[in-house]
Design a protein around this motif. Structure first.
Motif, mmCIF file in Angstrom:
data_model
loop_
_atom_site.group_PDB
_atom_site.id
_atom_site.type_symbol
_atom_site.label_atom_id
_atom_site.label_comp_id
_atom_site.label_asym_id
_atom_site.label_seq_id
_atom_site.Cartn_x
_atom_site.Cartn_y
_atom_site.Cartn_z
ATOM 1 N N LEU A 131 -9.711 -1.687 10.316
ATOM 2 C CA LEU A 131 -8.499 -0.888 10.498
ATOM 3 C C LEU A 131 -7.341 -1.563 9.766
ATOM 4 N N VAL A 132 -6.570 -0.780 9.019
ATOM 5 C CA VAL A 132 -5.381 -1.291 8.328
ATOM 6 C C VAL A 132 -4.202 -0.428 8.728
ATOM 7 N N THR A 133 -3.214 -1.020 9.418
ATOM 8 C CA THR A 133 -1.969 -0.292 9.687
ATOM 9 C C THR A 133 -1.001 -0.525 8.525
ATOM 10 N N ALA A 134 0.027 0.311 8.442
ATOM 11 C CA ALA A 134 0.942 0.261 7.285
ATOM 12 C C ALA A 134 0.133 0.249 5.991
ATOM 13 N N ALA A 135 -0.856 1.132 5.930
ATOM 14 C CA ALA A 135 -1.849 1.075 4.855
ATOM 15 C C ALA A 135 -1.311 1.474 3.497
ATOM 16 N N ALA A 136 -0.147 2.105 3.447
ATOM 17 C CA ALA A 136 0.429 2.495 2.157
ATOM 18 C C ALA A 136 1.543 1.554 1.714
ATOM 19 N N GLY A 137 1.732 0.438 2.414
ATOM 20 C CA GLY A 137 2.737 -0.535 2.020
ATOM 21 C C GLY A 137 2.230 -1.456 0.922
ATOM 22 N N GLY A 138 3.083 -2.352 0.485
ATOM 23 C CA GLY A 138 2.703 -3.257 -0.599
ATOM 24 C C GLY A 138 1.505 -4.104 -0.260
ATOM 25 N N LEU A 139 1.443 -4.634 0.952
ATOM 26 C CA LEU A 139 0.301 -5.444 1.382
ATOM 27 C C LEU A 139 -0.850 -4.572 1.843
ATOM 28 N N LYS A 163 1.123 9.184 2.060
ATOM 29 C CA LYS A 163 0.648 7.818 2.249
ATOM 30 C C LYS A 163 -0.846 7.807 2.603
ATOM 31 N N ARG A 164 -1.260 8.762 3.408
ATOM 32 C CA ARG A 164 -2.685 8.820 3.772
ATOM 33 C C ARG A 164 -3.537 9.222 2.569
ATOM 34 N N ALA A 165 -3.021 10.105 1.719
ATOM 35 C CA ALA A 165 -3.752 10.478 0.501
ATOM 36 C C ALA A 165 -3.899 9.269 -0.421
ATOM 37 N N LEU A 166 -2.857 8.454 -0.514
ATOM 38 C CA LEU A 166 -2.940 7.238 -1.323
ATOM 39 C C LEU A 166 -4.010 6.303 -0.786
ATOM 40 N N ALA A 167 -4.068 6.124 0.526
ATOM 41 C CA ALA A 167 -5.075 5.238 1.120
ATOM 42 C C ALA A 167 -6.488 5.717 0.809
#
Length: 288
Positions: A131-139, A163-167
């Protein structure tokens, strides 16, 4: 030289561009002509007055801890103090591979070593549920890629459809919003903290990495499964080693830095506004 200063604690409007004396390198330090300054959500938090008991910042000061630029004509990246400026001094400089543009190198300088260290500490294997939270951030964007490359099934949590599409594009197998019920996972990487991190911890069976406080507070969790901020705090030597590896991986096409916003130096306030609105996908950078 030009520099952006935090003139007092407050909103983005307290960022002021002015002429300041050029920094003078001390023994063992190197002068860098800055071309790109990394902008962190932490920069905006500190500017607002958050974290004074831990970081000790007192206005006026020049924010920014990471830059890309030129040292003796060679492209480099470096950790600095006062990076929102035309020039900065550094103790250690890391060469940038020819295959990378300065903005790409700057985007990887601080998020890249943290992502690599976290992924390696997690010892991910094929089939792990991550699981990755803040998944569309730089990290978060880098963690999604590294976890997917290990063969893990990545569940990415992000706050908007874009952001979810980017992930998904970066390798996530499933995406969720913050109001959705979380599945059980083996490993969680939490860059949000607060109640989001607490909920993620409750669904994590093996390792929980609490490295971010985008919510303004850490996740209220503890125990043997928890690894905290110490996992992303490095000595200069360790940071340089991780940075060189991350830059090399990106130069070979194995990792893609996501750059959502670039602004000129004099628009640092706009960059901070964008970060605080949580509208940016990936990294925010200042082009000097």
């Amino acid at each position: 030289m030009r520099a952006v200063r935090v003139t007092r604690f407050g909103g983005p409007e307290v960022l002021d561009v002015s002429e300041v004396p050029e920094p003078v390198p001390g023994p063992g330090q190197k002068l860098i002509d800055v071309t790109v300054a990394d902008v962190l959500s932490l920069d905006a938090q500190l500017r607002s007055g958050w974290g004074r008991e831990w970081f000790g910042q007192t206005p006026p000061y020049i924010p920014g801890t990471g830059v890309a630029g030129l040292h003796e004509g060679r492209p480099v990246v470096a950790m600095v103090e006062g990076g929102y400026a035309d020039r900065a001094v550094a103790g250690v400089v890391i060469p940038v591979p020819e295959a990378l543009e300065p903005v790409q190198a700057a985007a990887l300088l601080q998020a890249g070593p943290a992502a690599l260290a976290l992924a390696e500490a997690a010892a991910l294997t094929d089939g792990d549920r991550v699981l990755v939270t803040a998944a569309a951030g730089g990290l978060g964007t880098l963690l999604v890629q590294l976890a997917a490359a290990s063969g893990a099934h990545v569940v990415a949590v992000a706050g908007s459809d874009g952001k979810r599409a980017l992930a998904l594009d970066l390798g996530a197998t499933r995406v969720l919003g913050y109001a959705d019920e979380l599945p059980e996972v083996d490993v969680a990487f939490d860059g949000v903290g607060g109640t989001v991190g607490e909920a993620a911890f409750a669904r994590t069976r093996r390792r929980f990495f609490a490295y971010g406080v985008a919510s303004g507070s850490p996740a209220p969790v503890q125990g043997d499964r928890v690894t905290g901020m110490e996992q992303v705090q490095f000595s200069p030597e360790r940071h340089a080693e991780l940075t060189s590896r991350v830059l090399g991986l990106a130069a070979r096409g194995g990792l893609r830095p996501v750059i959502g916003l670039t602004e000129p130096l004099h628009r640092a306030a706009a960059a901070h506004e964008a970060i605080e609105s949580r509208s940016v996908l990936g990294k925010t950078l200042l082009v000097v």
